[in-house]
Structure formats: C-alpha cells, structure tokens
Scaffold this motif. Structure first.
Motif, PDB file in Angstrom:
ATOM      1  N   ASN A   5       0.521  -0.909  -0.345  1.00  0.00           N
ATOM      2  CA  ASN A   5      -0.192   0.545   0.028  1.00  0.00           C
ATOM      3  C   ASN A   5       0.667   0.861   0.401  1.00  0.00           C
ATOM      4  OD1 ASN A   5      -2.770   0.132   0.111  1.00  0.00           O
ATOM      5  ND2 ASN A   5      -2.426  -1.703   1.361  1.00  0.00           N
ATOM      6  N   LYS A   6       2.674   0.951  -0.530  1.00  0.00           N
ATOM      7  CA  LYS A   6       3.190   1.888  -0.710  1.00  0.00           C
ATOM      8  C   LYS A   6       3.426   3.072   0.263  1.00  0.00           C
ATOM      9  CE  LYS A   6       2.442   0.676  -4.739  1.00  0.00           C
ATOM     10  NZ  LYS A   6       3.442  -0.269  -5.617  1.00  0.00           N
ATOM     11  N   LEU A   7       3.232   2.941   1.997  1.00  0.00           N
ATOM     12  CA  LEU A   7       3.372   3.698   3.067  1.00  0.00           C
ATOM     13  C   LEU A   7       5.363   3.510   2.917  1.00  0.00           C
ATOM     14  CD1 LEU A   7       1.435   4.386   5.264  1.00  0.00           C
ATOM     15  CD2 LEU A   7       0.532   2.171   3.959  1.00  0.00           C
ATOM     16  N   GLU A   8       5.855   4.713   2.844  1.00  0.00           N
ATOM     17  CA  GLU A   8       7.000   5.228   3.096  1.00  0.00           C
ATOM     18  C   GLU A   8       7.835   5.148   4.417  1.00  0.00           C
ATOM     19  OE1 GLU A   8       6.591   8.187  -0.515  1.00  0.00           O
ATOM     20  OE2 GLU A   8       5.444   8.935   1.029  1.00  0.00           O
ATOM     21  N   VAL A   9       7.369   5.723   5.584  1.00  0.00           N
ATOM     22  CA  VAL A   9       7.926   5.011   6.637  1.00  0.00           C
ATOM     23  C   VAL A   9       6.935   4.458   7.381  1.00  0.00           C
ATOM     24  CG1 VAL A   9       8.564   6.599   8.330  1.00  0.00           C
ATOM     25  CG2 VAL A   9       8.729   7.799   6.442  1.00  0.00           C
ATOM     26  N   VAL A  10       7.898   3.303   8.121  1.00  0.00           N
ATOM     27  CA  VAL A  10       7.613   2.507   8.804  1.00  0.00           C
ATOM     28  C   VAL A  10       8.453   2.538  10.110  1.00  0.00           C
ATOM     29  CG1 VAL A  10       7.308   0.373   9.375  1.00  0.00           C
ATOM     30  CG2 VAL A  10       6.768   0.627   6.920  1.00  0.00           C
ATOM     31  N   VAL A  11       7.478   2.082  11.190  1.00  0.00           N
ATOM     32  CA  VAL A  11       7.921   2.354  13.154  1.00  0.00           C
ATOM     33  C   VAL A  11       7.469   1.288  13.691  1.00  0.00           C
ATOM     34  CG1 VAL A  11       8.588   4.291  15.372  1.00  0.00           C
ATOM     35  CG2 VAL A  11       7.442   5.122  12.330  1.00  0.00           C
ATOM     36  N   PRO A  12       8.366   0.005  13.719  1.00  0.00           N
ATOM     37  CA  PRO A  12       8.615  -0.928  13.439  1.00  0.00           C
ATOM     38  C   PRO A  12       9.141  -0.379  15.582  1.00  0.00           C
ATOM     39  CG  PRO A  12      10.747  -0.799  13.059  1.00  0.00           C
ATOM     40  CD  PRO A  12       9.866   0.399  12.714  1.00  0.00           C
ATOM     41  N   CYS A  13       8.335  -1.466  16.607  1.00  0.00           N
ATOM     42  CA  CYS A  13       8.313  -0.821  18.289  1.00  0.00           C
ATOM     43  C   CYS A  13       8.223   0.434  18.889  1.00  0.00           C
ATOM     44  CB  CYS A  13       9.926  -1.351  18.303  1.00  0.00           C
ATOM     45  SG  CYS A  13      10.466  -2.628  18.442  1.00  0.00           S
ATOM     46  N   GLY A  14       6.460   0.640  17.740  1.00  0.00           N
ATOM     47  CA  GLY A  14       5.878   1.772  18.395  1.00  0.00           C
ATOM     48  C   GLY A  14       5.280   0.958  19.663  1.00  0.00           C
ATOM     49  N   THR A  17       1.144  10.237  11.854  1.00  0.00           N
ATOM     50  CA  THR A  17       1.252   9.201  12.274  1.00  0.00           C
ATOM     51  C   THR A  17       0.061   7.916  12.475  1.00  0.00           C
ATOM     52  OG1 THR A  17       0.583   8.497  14.569  1.00  0.00           O
ATOM     53  CG2 THR A  17       3.197   9.218  14.036  1.00  0.00           C
ATOM     54  N   SER A  18       0.005   6.253  12.167  1.00  0.00           N
ATOM     55  CA  SER A  18      -0.801   6.097  11.854  1.00  0.00           C
ATOM     56  C   SER A  18      -1.111   4.443  12.289  1.00  0.00           C
ATOM     57  CB  SER A  18      -1.743   6.530  10.106  1.00  0.00           C
ATOM     58  OG  SER A  18      -2.461   5.693  10.773  1.00  0.00           O
ATOM     59  N   GLY A  19      -2.304   3.901  12.491  1.00  0.00           N
ATOM     60  CA  GLY A  19      -2.603   2.223  13.305  1.00  0.00           C
ATOM     61  C   GLY A  19      -3.429   1.777  12.891  1.00  0.00           C
ATOM     62  N   SER A  61      -6.055   6.959   4.774  1.00  0.00           N
ATOM     63  CA  SER A  61      -5.025   7.608   5.249  1.00  0.00           C
ATOM     64  C   SER A  61      -4.465   8.580   4.327  1.00  0.00           C
ATOM     65  CB  SER A  61      -4.011   6.865   5.740  1.00  0.00           C
ATOM     66  OG  SER A  61      -4.854   6.381   7.332  1.00  0.00           O
ATOM     67  N   PHE A  62      -4.315   7.607   3.088  1.00  0.00           N
ATOM     68  CA  PHE A  62      -3.176   8.252   1.992  1.00  0.00           C
ATOM     69  C   PHE A  62      -4.729  10.375   1.739  1.00  0.00           C
ATOM     70  CE2 PHE A  62      -0.432   5.235   1.873  1.00  0.00           C
ATOM     71  CZ  PHE A  62       0.730   5.074   1.542  1.00  0.00           C
ATOM     72  N   GLU A  63      -5.993   9.330   1.632  1.00  0.00           N
ATOM     73  CA  GLU A  63      -6.438  10.494   1.352  1.00  0.00           C
ATOM     74  C   GLU A  63      -6.850  11.714   1.918  1.00  0.00           C
ATOM     75  OE1 GLU A  63     -10.209   9.375   0.768  1.00  0.00           O
ATOM     76  OE2 GLU A  63     -10.549   7.307  -0.386  1.00  0.00           O
ATOM     77  N   LEU A  64      -6.503  11.585   3.036  1.00  0.00           N
ATOM     78  CA  LEU A  64      -6.168  12.528   4.274  1.00  0.00           C
ATOM     79  C   LEU A  64      -4.950  13.714   4.030  1.00  0.00           C
ATOM     80  CD1 LEU A  64      -7.403  13.879   6.082  1.00  0.00           C
ATOM     81  CD2 LEU A  64      -6.091  12.539   8.362  1.00  0.00           C
ATOM     82  N   LEU A  65      -4.056  12.564   3.781  1.00  0.00           N
ATOM     83  CA  LEU A  65      -2.574  13.818   3.192  1.00  0.00           C
ATOM     84  C   LEU A  65      -2.400  14.497   1.383  1.00  0.00           C
ATOM     85  CD1 LEU A  65       0.454  13.586   4.508  1.00  0.00           C
ATOM     86  CD2 LEU A  65       0.903  11.336   2.847  1.00  0.00           C
ATOM     87  N   ASP A  78     -14.113  15.604   5.765  1.00  0.00           N
ATOM     88  CA  ASP A  78     -14.903  14.089   4.848  1.00  0.00           C
ATOM     89  C   ASP A  78     -13.909  13.133   5.406  1.00  0.00           C
ATOM     90  OD1 ASP A  78     -17.281  15.985   3.934  1.00  0.00           O
ATOM     91  OD2 ASP A  78     -15.708  15.067   1.413  1.00  0.00           O
ATOM     92  N   VAL A  79     -12.438  12.986   4.639  1.00  0.00           N
ATOM     93  CA  VAL A  79     -11.890  11.440   5.635  1.00  0.00           C
ATOM     94  C   VAL A  79     -12.033  10.898   7.045  1.00  0.00           C
ATOM     95  CG1 VAL A  79      -9.865  10.604   5.589  1.00  0.00           C
ATOM     96  CG2 VAL A  79     -10.526  11.977   3.535  1.00  0.00           C
ATOM     97  N   TRP A  80     -11.778  13.116   8.006  1.00  0.00           N
ATOM     98  CA  TRP A  80     -11.866  13.161   9.516  1.00  0.00           C
ATOM     99  C   TRP A  80     -13.330  12.657   9.890  1.00  0.00           C
ATOM    100  CZ3 TRP A  80     -15.023  15.859  12.510  1.00  0.00           C
ATOM    101  CH2 TRP A  80     -14.195  15.885  13.872  1.00  0.00           C
ATOM    102  N   GLU A  81     -14.099  12.789   9.336  1.00  0.00           N
ATOM    103  CA  GLU A  81     -15.204  12.491   9.427  1.00  0.00           C
ATOM    104  C   GLU A  81     -15.817  10.847   9.796  1.00  0.00           C
ATOM    105  OE1 GLU A  81     -20.057  13.757   9.112  1.00  0.00           O
ATOM    106  OE2 GLU A  81     -18.285  14.282   7.632  1.00  0.00           O
TER     107      GLU A  81
END
Length: 305
Positions: A42-51, A209-211, A220-224, A237-240
């Motif tokens: 899904n093309k996430l560009e930053v991944v934070v393991p151990c968050g 950040t996003s879970g 999440s990408f629509e919001l970004l 609209d995305v927020w709602e």
C-alpha cells in the motif's frame, strides 16, 4: 549525511505496525511479515517498528531487537525504517546501536517511563541517546508535564530530524513550531493520528502517524493528499469517516488503542492475534462496534463473509 534532506522524507504518513502474537502470546513472525508486506503493498513510505501500536513496552529486549531486524529485512529498502527505542538511556542506546547494525534508517526515542521526570532531565535523556546512536533521531514527545523547552534545546542538534508531538494542546504546539527556527532539521509530525492530523497540519505539522493504515490505508492517504492540497472539504470528509474508529481507540484513556486495531485486522482476515498484558480483549459491545464500523467502510468481515 544530509539530515535536512532526510527530514523531508518524514513529510508523509508514519505507519506504526502491530506485533502479531500467537494465542500463547509468543511473537508470530509470519504475522509480522504479513503486516509489513501489507504496508509495503500500500506504498507506505515510513515504517516504525517497536512503536506504541507495536506494543513496544510489552516486548523483551530480544524481541524488540528481532522485530527491528526482521522489519528491515521485510521492508528491503522500499521505505524508511525508524526503529523505536526507549527505557533507560543505556537500554535505548543498546537498541539504537543494534538498529543501526541491522540496517534501520533512523530511531524514534520513546518518552521516558520513569515515574519521576524533570524537563531538564528529559532533555538530558534525549540528548544522550541522540549523541550515542549514529542514526537520525525522532523524539516522541507526549508528556504534557514536560516543558516544550526540551524540544527548543534539542532542535539545533543536526541528528534530530523529527518530533512526533502527541500532546493535543494545539495552541501550545503552534507556539512551539513558531519559536523553533525553520533552519533546523526538525520535521513536525502529528503523533496522534488521523483524528488530530488536520489540526496539527494547520499549526505546522508536515506528517502524521497512523495505526489505521494497518487496515484502511486508502483513507489515510486520502487525508494526506487533501491536507497537502489544502482541500479542507476533502480533509474533513475523511476525518468524519474515520472519527468513530479513532474515538473507539481512545476509550478508557487510550487503553483500546492497540486492541481495536488488532481485532479489526482479525475481523477482516488479517493476522494480528491478541494483545499482551496489560491490555485485554475488547468487551462485547466494543467488539460489535468495530465490526459495524468495518461493514460501514465496505470491508468484508469474517462474520459477514
């Protein structure tokens, strides 16, 4: 290293993956790989393991190291890997130096968990870890009782490339961003996900950040993209759309934060498993609400498949 350029790469969604567990609560590494593969597809560009969504504080040192090592392998250069580190300074430094050896791109330093903390002590804690780990660093800042002066003191450090700010006091955050010179390398990141991202964005944040991305990355990408385009109508609209889910995660003083993600993943056929103590499974009504929300989103659950 050009830390300024590195910081620009944080102007996006920071995905916080889960740590999958078997029924006996041992780590399910196949499930971890499935989760990371999903994020990469899904093309996430930053991944934070151990968050925090990875249940960092429920992992042993060996498990945290193994998670960082495996996530670097699973990502295989397709995204930045920012390894979460924390606890006492020596422990965080050990985890950070291991992350560098494993090939991680940066570290995220968790807020101290010591019951007694002063602002000057927090500044010393973050500075010590940043100076002893040869990687770009992000500070996770979430204790409202610690002064923002900590971040002002740390901001000139070249290796400090980002702040994950998770205190939902928007005037406070706005004042901080305006007082830290833009010439520093700091990327300001909303640390409280999609629910707060529009507010932080308008105050100077450049990412969030996003879970939720573990289940519904498209929203999440629509919001970004809406935030980047200054399209307020689309952003709200995305927020709602995602607000009821994020509100459910926030219940019980955020006690539901991880378990809602995990039970939602399991409901749509993704591997996540249980949460470790001190978090229990959702109660019956909260679980039913998760499944109802997923159906509202058009996601097929195991119940309605």
């Amino acid at each position: 290293m050009d830390y300024k350029t590195f910081a620009k790469r944080l102007e996006t969604i920071s995905a916080i993956p889960i740590t999958a567990f078997h029924d006996d609560l041992s780590v399910n590494w196949d499930g971890v790989k499935e989760n990371i593969d999903f994020l990469m597809e899904n093309k996430l560009e930053v991944v934070v393991p151990c968050g925090n969504t990875s249940e960092f504080y429920a992992l042993s040192m060996d498990e945290a190291k193994e998670e960082t090592k495996r996530v670097v392998e699973y990502v295989n250069g397709r995204a930045l890997v920012v390894a979460g580190v924390g606890y006492a300074v020596p422990t965080a430094v050990e985890l950070g130096n291991f992350a560098k050896e494993a090939g991680a791109d940066a570290i995220m330093i968790h807020m101290p968990v010591h019951p007694y903390i002063t602002s000057k002590g927090a500044a010393n804690y973050f500075r010590s870890i940043i100076e002893q780990v040869d990687l770009p660093a992000i500070v996770y800042f979430k204790d409202p009782n610690v002064s923002d002066d900590v971040l002002k003191e740390l901001a000139p450090l070249d290796k400090l490339v980002g702040v994950k700010y998770a205190i939902n006091d928007l005037p406070r955050f706005t004042k901080l961003v305006r007082e830290v010179p833009a010439s520093h390398n700091v990327a300001w990141i909303c640390g409280t996900a999609e629910k707060w991202a529009p507010y932080y964005w308008n105050a100077g944040a450049v990412g969030f950040t996003s879970g939720l991305v573990n289940i519904l990355p498209s929203k999440s990408f629509e919001l970004l993209e809406a935030l980047r385009a200054n399209n307020s109508e689309a952003a709200w609209d995305v927020w709602e759309h995602v607000l009821p889910f994020e509100d459910l995660r926030a219940k019980y003083n955020n006690g539901n934060n991880v378990v809602v993600i995990k039970e939602a993943m399991e409901a749509v056929g993704l591997t996540a498993g249980k949460t470790r103590e001190p978090v229990a499974a959702l109660n019956e009504s909260d679980h039913a609400e998760v499944e109802a929300l997923l159906e509202t989103w058009g996601l097929k659950t195991t119940q309605n498949s």
